[in-house]
Design a protein around this motif. Sequence first.
Motif, mmCIF file in Angstrom:
data_model
loop_
_atom_site.group_PDB
_atom_site.id
_atom_site.type_symbol
_atom_site.label_atom_id
_atom_site.label_comp_id
_atom_site.label_asym_id
_atom_site.label_seq_id
_atom_site.Cartn_x
_atom_site.Cartn_y
_atom_site.Cartn_z
ATOM 1 N N ALA A 21 31.685 57.177 15.098
ATOM 2 C CA ALA A 21 32.835 56.270 15.113
ATOM 3 C C ALA A 21 32.954 55.231 15.316
ATOM 4 C CB ALA A 21 34.062 57.503 15.004
ATOM 5 N N PHE A 22 33.124 54.201 14.107
ATOM 6 C CA PHE A 22 33.549 52.879 14.374
ATOM 7 C C PHE A 22 34.130 52.098 13.185
ATOM 8 C CE2 PHE A 22 29.399 53.483 12.708
ATOM 9 C CZ PHE A 22 28.352 52.666 11.871
ATOM 10 N N GLN A 23 34.609 51.273 13.305
ATOM 11 C CA GLN A 23 34.916 50.020 12.076
ATOM 12 C C GLN A 23 34.405 48.545 12.403
ATOM 13 O OE1 GLN A 23 39.072 50.309 13.452
ATOM 14 N NE2 GLN A 23 39.407 52.188 11.647
ATOM 15 N N ILE A 24 34.081 47.754 11.035
ATOM 16 C CA ILE A 24 33.434 46.472 11.042
ATOM 17 C C ILE A 24 34.505 45.487 10.033
ATOM 18 C CG2 ILE A 24 31.411 45.130 10.193
ATOM 19 C CD1 ILE A 24 30.170 47.782 10.601
ATOM 20 N N PRO A 25 35.762 45.073 10.714
ATOM 21 C CA PRO A 25 36.451 43.983 10.067
ATOM 22 C C PRO A 25 35.216 42.955 9.577
ATOM 23 C CG PRO A 25 36.480 43.869 12.589
ATOM 24 C CD PRO A 25 35.845 45.100 12.249
ATOM 25 N N LYS A 26 36.116 42.138 8.826
ATOM 26 C CA LYS A 26 35.076 41.619 7.552
ATOM 27 C C LYS A 26 35.181 40.136 8.843
ATOM 28 C CE LYS A 26 35.596 37.916 3.513
ATOM 29 N NZ LYS A 26 34.467 38.299 3.278
ATOM 30 N N GLY A 27 34.196 39.631 8.723
ATOM 31 C CA GLY A 27 33.237 38.791 8.910
ATOM 32 C C GLY A 27 32.730 39.164 10.457
ATOM 33 N N GLU A 28 32.657 40.131 10.937
ATOM 34 C CA GLU A 28 32.167 40.892 12.105
ATOM 35 C C GLU A 28 30.702 41.302 12.107
ATOM 36 O OE1 GLU A 28 33.011 43.252 16.104
ATOM 37 O OE2 GLU A 28 33.679 43.889 14.293
ATOM 38 N N THR A 29 29.606 41.403 12.239
ATOM 39 C CA THR A 29 28.165 41.977 12.058
ATOM 40 C C THR A 29 28.607 42.587 13.419
ATOM 41 O OG1 THR A 29 27.105 40.166 11.179
ATOM 42 C CG2 THR A 29 25.853 41.379 12.155
ATOM 43 N N VAL A 30 27.821 43.728 13.169
ATOM 44 C CA VAL A 30 27.590 44.736 14.524
ATOM 45 C C VAL A 30 26.719 45.396 13.645
ATOM 46 C CG1 VAL A 30 28.228 47.032 14.682
ATOM 47 C CG2 VAL A 30 29.645 45.477 14.392
ATOM 48 N N ALA A 31 25.268 45.517 14.949
ATOM 49 C CA ALA A 31 24.146 46.080 15.200
ATOM 50 C C ALA A 31 24.053 47.342 15.618
ATOM 51 C CB ALA A 31 22.867 45.231 15.773
#
Length: 206
Positions: A21-31
Amino acid sequence: MISVDIQQKSYGDTPILGRVAFQIPKGETVAILGPSGVGKSTLLRIVAGIDPDYQGTVARPDKMAIVFQEPTLLPWRTVLQNVTLVHPDLSENAAMRMLKKVGIADKAHLFPGQTSLGQQRRLALARAFAGQPDFLIMDEPFVSLDPETADTMLGLTETLIAETGPAVLFVTHAREEATRLADRILELRGQPAVLAPHLVETGEIP
């Protein structure tokens, strides 16, 4: 906001993913990091909506683009047509501007098979960013490139992300790529794979 809450994913009787479980807001890069075979690509397919056979929920925007390990181009269409056919509302001039951004405007009249692997990867990036996606998924897009070409592609991707500002999920096995490109790094571990406990909140890798 991209919201991922996977409870379980199995292939037959073999569990592949546990709770992720995780979230990614607009503008963020998650690897997403992890060893080969841990379930990174499975996670990506679920988040992308390609694999609906799992327990849990994923919320994603409609305006989405995916860059796969292989360029997945249309070999019978020109470089320019590979962009305009995917984005029918995009003018040829706008498509040419995008090809110029990635450095292959002079290849617009060629077919993908007449270009190098690095140029095909540039075309895949151009096609993804031409639609101004709200969410971009990349599955090891720099794999099998020589170090110099991979470094060039990383820099180009950084520039395009900075210009368009989508939420980005970047799956890789290369820690150096993740550290350079991502704002936050998560790591899959175990069998079934889950996010390493100390990474769930901080996104940091010791």
